[in-house]
Every structure is written in structure tokens, then in C-alpha cells.
Design a protein around this motif. Structure first.
Motif, PDB file in Angstrom:
ATOM      1  N   LEU A  24     -60.973  45.811 -49.124  1.00 35.73           N
ATOM      2  CA  LEU A  24     -60.114  44.674 -48.749  1.00 35.73           C
ATOM      3  C   LEU A  24     -59.950  43.708 -49.918  1.00 35.73           C
ATOM      4  O   LEU A  24     -58.851  43.192 -50.171  1.00 35.73           O
ATOM      5  CB  LEU A  24     -60.682  43.946 -47.531  1.00 35.73           C
ATOM      6  N   THR A  25     -61.038  43.473 -50.650  1.00 32.86           N
ATOM      7  CA  THR A  25     -60.988  42.593 -51.822  1.00 32.86           C
ATOM      8  C   THR A  25     -60.094  43.188 -52.900  1.00 32.86           C
ATOM      9  O   THR A  25     -59.238  42.500 -53.470  1.00 32.86           O
ATOM     10  CB  THR A  25     -62.406  42.349 -52.372  1.00 32.86           C
ATOM     11  N   ALA A  26     -60.276  44.480 -53.186  1.00 34.54           N
ATOM     12  CA  ALA A  26     -59.467  45.145 -54.209  1.00 34.54           C
ATOM     13  C   ALA A  26     -57.984  45.125 -53.829  1.00 34.54           C
ATOM     14  O   ALA A  26     -57.122  44.840 -54.672  1.00 34.54           O
ATOM     15  CB  ALA A  26     -59.950  46.581 -54.409  1.00 34.54           C
ATOM     16  N   MET A  27     -57.683  45.379 -52.568  1.00 37.86           N
ATOM     17  CA  MET A  27     -56.292  45.365 -52.112  1.00 37.86           C
ATOM     18  C   MET A  27     -55.718  43.949 -52.156  1.00 37.86           C
ATOM     19  O   MET A  27     -54.558  43.753 -52.518  1.00 37.86           O
ATOM     20  CB  MET A  27     -56.167  45.941 -50.708  1.00 37.86           C
ATOM     21  N   TYR A  30     -54.861  43.281 -55.700  1.00 39.91           N
ATOM     22  CA  TYR A  30     -53.670  44.059 -56.054  1.00 39.91           C
ATOM     23  C   TYR A  30     -52.410  43.396 -55.487  1.00 39.91           C
ATOM     24  O   TYR A  30     -51.409  43.238 -56.184  1.00 39.91           O
ATOM     25  CB  TYR A  30     -53.831  45.482 -55.532  1.00 39.91           C
ATOM     26  N   ASN A  31     -52.480  42.973 -54.235  1.00 44.20           N
ATOM     27  CA  ASN A  31     -51.330  42.305 -53.617  1.00 44.20           C
ATOM     28  C   ASN A  31     -50.986  41.014 -54.353  1.00 44.20           C
ATOM     29  O   ASN A  31     -49.811  40.678 -54.504  1.00 44.20           O
ATOM     30  CB  ASN A  31     -51.588  42.042 -52.131  1.00 44.20           C
ATOM     31  N   GLY A  38     -43.493  39.341 -58.830  1.00 40.21           N
ATOM     32  CA  GLY A  38     -42.216  39.193 -58.133  1.00 40.21           C
ATOM     33  C   GLY A  38     -41.721  40.459 -57.472  1.00 40.21           C
ATOM     34  O   GLY A  38     -40.530  40.615 -57.225  1.00 40.21           O
ATOM     35  N   ILE A  39     -42.635  41.353 -57.152  1.00 44.26           N
ATOM     36  CA  ILE A  39     -42.271  42.661 -56.603  1.00 44.26           C
ATOM     37  C   ILE A  39     -42.450  42.735 -55.087  1.00 44.26           C
ATOM     38  O   ILE A  39     -41.632  43.319 -54.382  1.00 44.26           O
ATOM     39  CB  ILE A  39     -43.125  43.754 -57.289  1.00 44.26           C
ATOM     40  N   LEU A  40     -43.506  42.148 -54.563  1.00 41.42           N
ATOM     41  CA  LEU A  40     -43.851  42.310 -53.154  1.00 41.42           C
ATOM     42  C   LEU A  40     -42.898  41.547 -52.247  1.00 41.42           C
ATOM     43  O   LEU A  40     -42.765  40.329 -52.364  1.00 41.42           O
ATOM     44  CB  LEU A  40     -45.293  41.843 -52.905  1.00 41.42           C
ATOM     45  N   LYS A  96     -49.652  53.736 -59.403  1.00 40.55           N
ATOM     46  CA  LYS A  96     -50.780  54.263 -60.184  1.00 40.55           C
ATOM     47  C   LYS A  96     -51.877  53.220 -60.373  1.00 40.55           C
ATOM     48  O   LYS A  96     -53.047  53.571 -60.528  1.00 40.55           O
ATOM     49  CB  LYS A  96     -50.289  54.752 -61.548  1.00 40.55           C
ATOM     50  N   ARG A  97     -51.515  51.940 -60.342  1.00 46.63           N
ATOM     51  CA  ARG A  97     -52.488  50.858 -60.495  1.00 46.63           C
ATOM     52  C   ARG A  97     -53.162  50.478 -59.171  1.00 46.63           C
ATOM     53  O   ARG A  97     -54.120  49.708 -59.157  1.00 46.63           O
ATOM     54  CB  ARG A  97     -51.788  49.613 -61.057  1.00 46.63           C
ATOM     55  N   CYS A  98     -52.676  51.009 -58.082  1.00 50.04           N
ATOM     56  CA  CYS A  98     -53.183  50.658 -56.750  1.00 50.04           C
ATOM     57  C   CYS A  98     -54.610  51.173 -56.554  1.00 50.04           C
ATOM     58  O   CYS A  98     -54.922  52.304 -56.926  1.00 50.04           O
ATOM     59  CB  CYS A  98     -52.273  51.292 -55.692  1.00 50.04           C
TER      60      CYS A  98
END
Length: 144
Positions: A24-27, A30-31, A38-40, A96-98
């Protein structure tokens, strides 16, 4: 271009196994990177298919509701993101960075979202106007 990023389900996600604090922390990190870039546009995890339904259409009047769970786990979606990117290559590089979204093996699928111009002449000015009205109204409700 907009892309839908589909996180495929696996046996753990379908069993309702929740992600660890570490994942959860890593995600979350990433988010945050996606937002800063400016992607999400949107993104959520989904409950297992055992809590879902499918509606089958067969002809104009016929609808059949089928309760989950659904058997083909590899075909199910466990979560998604909606991204605005400059190219396919950019989307692929971001995936790939996810962090690995599941314990063990997992898979993420990318699909381009249709844009108005993709529909050609069939998407008449009247239909474009209707689409713009619908989007504006939906955004109004989403922000209230």
C-alpha cells in the motif's frame, strides 16, 4: 492520449487477500509520482468478482444477471488507473516503474481509450454536443 491501465486479478485478489502495508505504501508513493507528472486521471482497486455481477444481453429485451464469482481469474480485473500520456511508450515506461501490484506474479494490461476523432463521420456534431453535455454534467456531480 488516454490509456486504461488494467491490473489483472489473481487467485489471491479473487480470494479477497488484502495488500500488505508495504505494498500500500509503495503504491501510494507510485500514485503520487503519477499525480506530480500530470498523468493520473483516476484509479481504484476493485473487490473480488465474488462481490460482482455480470449482465448478459441477448437481443433487445433480454437481460440475464449472473452473480460472481467468475471462473477465469486471469481474465478478471483487480484494479485500474486512467492516465493521460503523450504516447504508448510513455505509458509502457510508467507501467515498468510500477510496484508489483500482487504478491508473486501479476500482469498489467494497457488499452487506449477512444477519443471523439476515432469515430469519424458517425460521430456527428449533434452527438459531439451531447457527449460534451454529458461529460460536463457528470463532472458537476463528481465534484459535489
Amino acid at each position: 492520449m488516454k490509456v486504461m491501465v488494467l491490473v489483472k486479478a489473481n487467485s489471491d485478489s479473487e480470494a479477497g487477500v488484502m495488500p500488505s502495508e508495504e505494498l500500500l505504501t509503495a503504491m501510494g508513493n507510485y500514485n503520487e509520482e503519477l499525480v506530480k507528472a500530470g498523468i493520473l486521471l483516476a484509479g481504484e482497486g476493485l473487490h473480488p468478482s465474488s462481490r460482482g455481477v455480470r449482465i448478459r444481453f441477448s437481443g433487445p429485451p433480454n437481460r440475464t444477471v449472473v452473480d460472481g464469482p467468475f471462473t477465469e481469474t486471469k481474465e478478471l480485473v483487480a484494479g485500474y488507473w486512467l492516465w493521460q500520456v503523450k504516447s504508448w511508450e510513455e505509458a509502457i515506461e510508467w507501467v515498468k516503474r510500477c510496484p508489483n501490484p500482487m504478491e508473486g506474479e501479476s500482469e498489467i494490461e494497457l488499452r487506449q481509450v477512444f477519443e471523439a476523432e476515432d469515430f469519424g463521420e458517425a460521430f456527428t456534431p449533434e452527438l459531439r454536443e451531447q457527449e460534451e453535455r454529458i461529460r460536463a454534467e457528470a463532472e458537476k456531480y463528481a465534484n459535489s
